[in-house]
Design a protein around this motif. Structure first.
Motif, mmCIF file in Angstrom:
data_model
loop_
_atom_site.group_PDB
_atom_site.id
_atom_site.type_symbol
_atom_site.label_atom_id
_atom_site.label_comp_id
_atom_site.label_asym_id
_atom_site.label_seq_id
_atom_site.Cartn_x
_atom_site.Cartn_y
_atom_site.Cartn_z
ATOM 1 N N GLN A 138 0.830 -1.186 0.000
ATOM 2 C CA GLN A 138 0.000 0.000 0.000
ATOM 3 C C GLN A 138 0.883 1.262 0.000
ATOM 4 N N LYS B 185 1.796 4.822 1.492
ATOM 5 C CA LYS B 185 1.655 5.652 2.694
ATOM 6 C C LYS B 185 2.309 6.995 2.383
ATOM 7 N N VAL C 211 4.215 9.729 3.900
ATOM 8 C CA VAL C 211 4.991 10.069 5.090
ATOM 9 C C VAL C 211 5.124 11.585 5.141
ATOM 10 N N LEU D 75 13.503 13.421 6.736
ATOM 11 C CA LEU D 75 12.072 13.167 6.945
ATOM 12 C C LEU D 75 11.898 11.754 7.500
ATOM 13 N N ASP E 22 12.584 6.806 6.528
ATOM 14 C CA ASP E 22 11.701 5.645 6.385
ATOM 15 C C ASP E 22 10.654 5.881 5.300
ATOM 16 N N HIS E 23 11.124 5.970 4.050
ATOM 17 C CA HIS E 23 10.248 6.125 2.891
ATOM 18 C C HIS E 23 11.008 5.608 1.675
ATOM 19 N N PHE F 40 12.406 4.848 -6.020
ATOM 20 C CA PHE F 40 12.199 3.844 -7.063
ATOM 21 C C PHE F 40 13.323 3.904 -8.100
ATOM 22 N N ILE G 294 13.356 0.484 -4.270
ATOM 23 C CA ILE G 294 12.619 -0.568 -4.990
ATOM 24 C C ILE G 294 12.965 -0.509 -6.475
ATOM 25 N N ASN H 238 7.345 18.744 1.878
ATOM 26 C CA ASN H 238 8.153 17.912 2.772
ATOM 27 C C ASN H 238 7.371 16.649 3.159
ATOM 28 N N PHE H 239 7.061 15.864 2.152
ATOM 29 C CA PHE H 239 6.352 14.593 2.341
ATOM 30 C C PHE H 239 6.942 13.613 1.339
ATOM 31 N N GLN H 240 6.588 12.364 1.529
ATOM 32 C CA GLN H 240 7.172 11.362 0.659
ATOM 33 C C GLN H 240 6.278 10.135 0.566
ATOM 34 N N PHE H 241 6.454 9.382 -0.520
ATOM 35 C CA PHE H 241 5.769 8.106 -0.702
ATOM 36 C C PHE H 241 6.547 7.015 0.031
ATOM 37 N N LYS H 242 5.818 6.178 0.734
ATOM 38 C CA LYS H 242 6.413 4.954 1.271
ATOM 39 C C LYS H 242 5.550 3.794 0.802
ATOM 40 N N ILE H 243 6.190 2.746 0.324
ATOM 41 C CA ILE H 243 5.444 1.546 -0.050
ATOM 42 C C ILE H 243 5.470 0.604 1.148
ATOM 43 N N VAL H 244 4.324 0.489 1.803
ATOM 44 C CA VAL H 244 4.172 -0.385 2.971
ATOM 45 C C VAL H 244 3.913 -1.799 2.456
ATOM 46 N N ARG H 245 4.675 -2.788 2.960
ATOM 47 C CA ARG H 245 4.435 -4.183 2.547
ATOM 48 C C ARG H 245 4.934 -5.120 3.615
#
Lengths: 227, 227
Positions: free
Chosen positions: A222, A224, A226, B156, B160-161, B164, B189, B220-227
């Motif tokens: 999914q 998230k 951050v 940030l 922890d984000h 790719f 990834i 100041n945000f980022q994508f994290k792929i939770v898995r």
């Protein structure tokens, strides 16, 4: 709440079952209920719709039109390529003044895998639906994850990931947020107007790449945000 | 490593400074170094390039062509709408056999905000660059976050984000992964072939919506792929 779920695929089934479990009065809409009921062989979702329906006694199957007429809130869980057609069958009058939760993606598999995504930074499926049904309050959400996570986010990382909302009507978005919270969603980001659905629909190309890259079990991941 | 950073905007500056700090031999490429040097008024990035350059004594400013000729690895940090033109000025022969790290996005601001993103599920900027320069090993990365997070993800959420990678050459991707780790990236990834850059380039529409929706401090945000 009286809810119609338009579409009998894995997304429609999963969302309908969860809504019924939460105590809503749910009708599933299909083009021709007799044809859908007659399918008794397991389909690509593993179970024939009729077998699935027998296990969910609280749910009824009706035409697109009867389902939408019944409902205060309509969920579009059809394939995005046929959504406009299915909603036209449901009838504009039956969508008027109602919340229309669009959870579909317009994936075109006609040229094989990966499918082309029929959305751009200048147009989304959600906006095309809003334009076709101006009396409905379209809210785009839940189109960025698999069906099982849609209705039970806690099964991955305790629910520590994000769902997005787009729509032009603030009170419709507030109602949909309540529904999302009842599914277990805690991180709900309201992106703004319905045009922001372009962004969530355009998450599908990377979603499909991630499904290939991350391997088994497929699609149990999914986004998230951050911050 | 001998590295060329093509582009003198905030992305080019930030990446060039970080690479020099890490001990690389970095040349920044621009169309006309004398014109770039003569700019002494603060620009939209807050500082004139010449003022910025004085504070980074290890960096040199050269033409696109001289910068690329110098380098083992070339970073495309131009605006995506002019990348093909800038790289053509750098010269195909100067890119041949080299790693070309494409961190650009093709954002078209000609119709105002938000910009249109010149990418689709059927074509990316990265692939257009690869087609134009078949001798280069194009790797797409870092185009899904602001410049400061690109080179210092730990600022940030402790880093922890997710970042790719897309590209057709496994050893080029391995070299670029090393560079990313030297910046502090831990969750890298590899999405697969360069065509998966369509997915990362199409993150820009939701990135732009999030920038508006999440407010100050912007981006100041980022994508994290939770898995």
């Amino acid at each position: 709440m009286r809810i119609a779920v338009i579409g009998t695929g894995v997304v429609g089934r999963t969302v309908a079952a969860r809504l019924a479990e939460l105590g809503h009065d749910v009708v599933v809409g299909t083009r021709d209920p007799s044809v859908t009921r007659e399918r008794t062989q397991p389909d690509r979702f593993g179970t024939a719709f009729s077998t699935w329906l027998e296990k969910h006694a609280g749910l009824r199957l009706e035409t697109f039109e009867a389902a939408a007429a019944h409902a205060e809130l309509v969920v579009n869980a059809t394939s995005g390529l046929v959504s406009l057609d299915a909603l036209a069958s449901a009838g504009a009058a039956n969508l008027d003044g109602k919340i229309l939760v669009d959870i579909a993606n317009a994936l075109d598999f006609s040229k094989g895998m990966p499918p082309a995504v029929r959305a751009s930074s200048e147009e989304s499926l959600a906006e095309r639906i809003q334009t076709a049904f101006p009396g409905a309050h379209v809210v785009k959400t839940l189109n960025t994850m698999n069906a099982f996570l849609m209705v039970d986010p806690a099964q991955l990382a305790g629910g520590d990931h994000t769902v997005f909302l787009s729509g032009n009507d603030a009170s419709a978005k507030a109602r949909v947020s309540e529904l999302l919270r009842s599914f277990g969603w805690r991180d709900i980001i309201d992106l703004g107007e319905l045009s922001t659905a372009r962004g969530t629909e355009l998450l599908l190309p990377i979603w499909l790449s991630l499904m290939s890259a991350l391997g088994i079990p497929p699609s149990n991941f999914q986004f998230k945000i951050v911050r």
